[in-house]
Design an enzyme around this catalytic site. Structure first.
Site: not given
Length: 425
Positions: A161, A163, A112, A141, A243, A289, A159
């Protein structure tokens, strides 16, 4: 009565469950492996990477049709960026970092802040909004070793992802667009409607209470506008905003959290994102997101367990195995394989020295859904004998076999219009 039969049944049941665990299915189907000297890191084999790309290409096409521009951002970024965004305070203990001072860097745990950097790359106008970015972002991670679990929890993952940078008045439409996308994808992959939760402000968070009041109300209103019923998960929101979380149930009744859509007015402000509003003033965009799969590897694990390793035809890494009965039919088998390949079907030739029955068993063990047997009669008549997983057979001309299998080589689709509505084909 002796306890032995009960014990034997329990053992057999456990063995059956172990056989359907993705950690067993992956290596057995030659999809991937994880080795002891690289815990949490996945080695994707050719068949596994093929499956991976089928998922990636499918969601990529759907998002492109909905107006998302695909981007690519670095994996290694200045630690200072993560400090400004707030991720270092929240996730620093789980980030891989190196260097000190001006050379302090960290591997990204999510994409992000990177997408905000792209948004900040030029002077933006309200006429450009909503602006949608998508990325198949590789993230890392530093998960504790005890939390690692096959593909479900790894240290390196990708991912889907996305946005959206928009105005407050765009939020409801953008959430509706995402929910329609998510619905069509989950339907195509064989899952029932997801269970939905609204995760609200955590104790440790950024942003004022007024900002959180607006964000929670806006996301709840958008969910209701999509016809969603949801449970409240108090305190489970991201540090920058509330979320919606979407959980899928597999055929064993287990629930897996997958998709998410998050409403964020914190990161754009922290990272200096702005646009020129209609009245000529500078305004901060709202950032949405979202991800449909979440971790692609984790979604593959779910798919394998949900389908017990027998993936639908369109998802199977190898869709059809061509098996000549004898060496005399090798040339015709290659012709059949070439015809399948030209039609975009994923075929493999099984022409080793084993008997036909053993090759068919090997194809079934690899979970290949169709075996195309070609013998002297098929070669003479230009036909193939298709054998399905359930044992049914059909003899078709080569052209007809290609068209029949091609019809199966696409997922059930729902069309999503640009306003966010969905219609199942």
């Amino acid at each position: 009565m002796s306890a032995q039969p009960s014990s034997a049944r329990l053992h057999a049941r456990k063995q059956a469950m172990d056989d359907l665990d993705h950690r067993s299915l992956g290596p057995r189907l030659d999809l991937w492996h994880i080795q002891e000297d690289a815990p949490g890191m996945v080695f994707w084999h050719p068949r596994g990477h093929t499956l991976y790309r089928v998922l990636e290409d499918d969601i990529r096409g759907r998002m492109r049709r909905l107006g998302y521009a695909e981007v690519r951002t670095p994996q290694l970024l200045p630690r200072e960026l993560w400090m400004r965004s707030g991720h270092w305070d929240k996730f620093g203990d789980h980030m891989f970092s190196l260097g000190e001072g001006e050379r302090a860097m960290a591997l990204k745990p999510m994409s992000c802040p990177c997408h905000v950097q792209i948004f900040n790359g030029g002077l933006r106008s309200w006429r450009e909004l909503p602006l949608r970015y998508a990325e198949f972002g590789i993230c890392h991670r530093d998960e504790p070793s005890g939390a690692l679990h096959g593909l479900m929890r790894t240290r390196g993952f990708e991912q889907d992802d996305a946005h959206v940078f928009c105005r407050a008045e765009d939020v409801a439409g953008e959430v509706a667009r995402f929910v329609a996308l998510l619905t069509e994808v989950y339907t195509a992959f064989g899952f029932a409607a997801p269970e939905v939760s609204l995760s609200t402000r955590p104790l440790l968070r950024a942003g004022s209470d007024a900002l959180w009041d607006w964000a929670e109300a806006a996301l709840a209103d958008a969910a209701r506008g999509c016809g969603l019923s949801y449970a409240i998960q108090p305190g489970e929101g991201a540090f920058y905003g509330p979320k919606l979380e979407f959980a899928l149930r597999d055929r064993l009744g287990r629930s897996w959290q997958c998709g998410t859509v998050q409403l964020d007015s914190v990161l754009p402000d922290r990272l200096g994102a702005s646009y020129v509003a209609a009245d000529g003033t500078r305004a901060t965009p709202v950032m949405i997101h979202h991800a449909v799969f979440g971790s692609i590897g984790r979604f593959i694990a779910m798919l394998l367990e949900h389908h017990a390793g027998a993936l639908p035809f369109w998802l199977s890494p190898d869709q059809v195995a061509v098996a000549p009965i004898a060496q005399d039919q090798a040339d015709y088998a290659m012709q059949v394989l070439a015809a399948f390949d030209a039609a975009g079907l994923r075929g493999v030739l099984l022409a080793d020295g084993e008997t036909l029955s053993r090759r068919i068993v090997a194809a079934r063990a690899a979970s290949i859904p169709v075996v195309a047997v070609v013998g002297a009669r098929e070669a003479a008549q230009g036909t193939v004998s298709l054998r399905e997983r359930d044992g049914t057979t059909s003899v078709l001309t080569l052209d007809r076999a290609v068209s029949t299998l091609s019809e199966r080589n696409r997922p059930p689709r729902a069309s999503v219009d640009r306003a966010g509505g969905a219609d199942l084909d």
